[in-house]
Design an enzyme around this catalytic site. Structure first.
Site, PDB file in Angstrom:
ATOM      1  N   GLY A  89       0.820  -1.201   0.000  1.00 12.10           N
ATOM      2  CA  GLY A  89       0.000   0.000   0.000  1.00 12.10           C
ATOM      3  C   GLY A  89       0.853   1.248   0.000  1.00 12.10           C
ATOM      4  N   LEU A  90       0.344   2.299   0.656  1.00 14.10           N
ATOM      5  CA  LEU A  90       1.020   3.593   0.722  1.00 14.10           C
ATOM      6  C   LEU A  90       1.298   4.153  -0.670  1.00 14.10           C
ATOM      7  CD1 LEU A  90       3.540   2.957   3.655  1.00 14.10           C
ATOM      8  CD2 LEU A  90       1.334   4.127   3.747  1.00 14.10           C
ATOM      9  N   CYS A  91       0.335   3.987  -1.567  1.00  9.21           N
ATOM     10  CA  CYS A  91       0.490   4.530  -2.920  1.00  9.21           C
ATOM     11  C   CYS A  91      -0.798   5.237  -3.355  1.00  9.21           C
ATOM     12  CB  CYS A  91       0.878   3.428  -3.908  1.00  9.21           C
ATOM     13  SG  CYS A  91      -0.090   1.918  -3.810  1.00  9.21           S
ATOM     14  N   GLY A  92      -1.349   6.008  -2.433  1.00 13.43           N
ATOM     15  CA  GLY A  92      -2.525   6.797  -2.772  1.00 13.43           C
ATOM     16  C   GLY A  92      -3.725   5.930  -3.130  1.00 13.43           C
TER      17      GLY A  92
END
Length: 292
Positions: A89-92
């Site tokens: 994750g951590l990709c908008g």
């Protein structure tokens, strides 16, 4: 009201977070260039493959014996949704936008009375869709632990699709991925894999010439169509890789800026509260001295 110690701890915590997001942004920027080059390099091959298939399918139009991967089963009752997302994750909104497109497609098919099956490629798509569509899941693969996807991964996915199709488990297969446009733009895309969608391929202009294929068009298609599935899956995985890094770079840049803004606000609040406390202590000292 938070104490000065609490404010100092919060400022230190946000500063540590900013260091992490800044580092992730730089890592994503370094990976983006390679991923973008790979995705762009794969596009001409994919387009050319579609053009060849369009030419061959046009030559076979009206003839009997068209390959099953091109002609289909004659039905569209059972749809397989191949949802390709990232492992992390951590990709908008990268993963959620692909999952949203797949959900909309699934809901539309279910409303029409079709049977839906889901095949996820990537951990995040699996986690996102399983909560609502777990009973429709038939297959799931991920590439955790791999630094980068390769053609062998796409071939494994394509082999699974071909095996399921030969077993009569579905009539139509659609691949969902994000096409890389720029660092701030990734377009969720649905591409029909089976039967092959040749409508997007532009047949080459033969200038009125008549060509004879050796071997026959049907034999060539029987060889190319399975390869085309692997090529299109590989292209989708490469587009996803570039889109993921672009989305992560943009998301971490925004997070770094937000952390900086929060640090500034907390620092102002800390300074004001500290000044108020110092002023209060001075007033108490002066009041005590005057009382004496």
């Amino acid at each position: 009201m938070a104490s000065l110690k609490d404010l100092r701890n919060r400022i230190a915590s946000v500063k540590a977070t900013r260091k992490i997001t800044k580092a992730m942004q730089m890592v994503a920027a370094a990976k983006l260039r390679r991923a973008q080059e790979a995705a762009v390099a794969a596009r001409p091959y994919s387009v050319r493959m579609a053009s060849v298939l369009a030419n061959l399918s046009a030559a076979m139009e009206g003839q009997a014996g068209a390959p099953k991967l091109l002609a289909g089963t004659g039905k569209d009752d059972v749809h397989l949704l191949v949802v390709a997302t990232a492992e992390r994750g951590l990709c908008g909104g990268f993963n959620s936008s692909i999952s949203k497109l797949a959900r909309e497609h699934a809901d539309r098919l279910l409303a029409q009375g079709k049977t839906v099956k889901i095949f996820t490629v990537g951990k995040k798509g699996n986690d996102s869709l399983k909560r609502l569509y777990g009973k429709y899941f038939v297959e799931a693969v991920d590439f955790r632990g791999q630094k980068a996807v390769n053609f062998e991964n796409a071939q494994d996915v394509a082999s699974t699709l071909l095996r399921m199709y030969e077993d009569g488990q579905f009539d139509v297969a659609t691949l969902f991925f994000a096409e890389f446009k720029s660092v701030i733009s990734q377009k969720p895309t649905a591409l029909r894999l089976i039967p092959a969608d040749v409508s997007g391929g532009k047949p080459a202009d033969l200038g009125g010439a008549v060509y004879e294929a050796e071997p026959e068009e049907g034999e060539i298609l029987a060889e190319l169509l399975p390869r085309n599935i692997a090529v299109q899956v590989f292209r989708g995985l490469l587009e996803n890789a570039a889109s993921e890094q672009g989305a992560r770079m943009s998301a971490m840049d925004n997070a770094t800026r937000n952390a900086g803004d929060m640090i500034n606000k907390l620092s102002i609040k800390y300074n004001r509260q500290r000044q108020a406390q110092i002023t209060k202590e001075l007033i108490e000292i002066i009041s005590g001295a005057e009382a004496l």
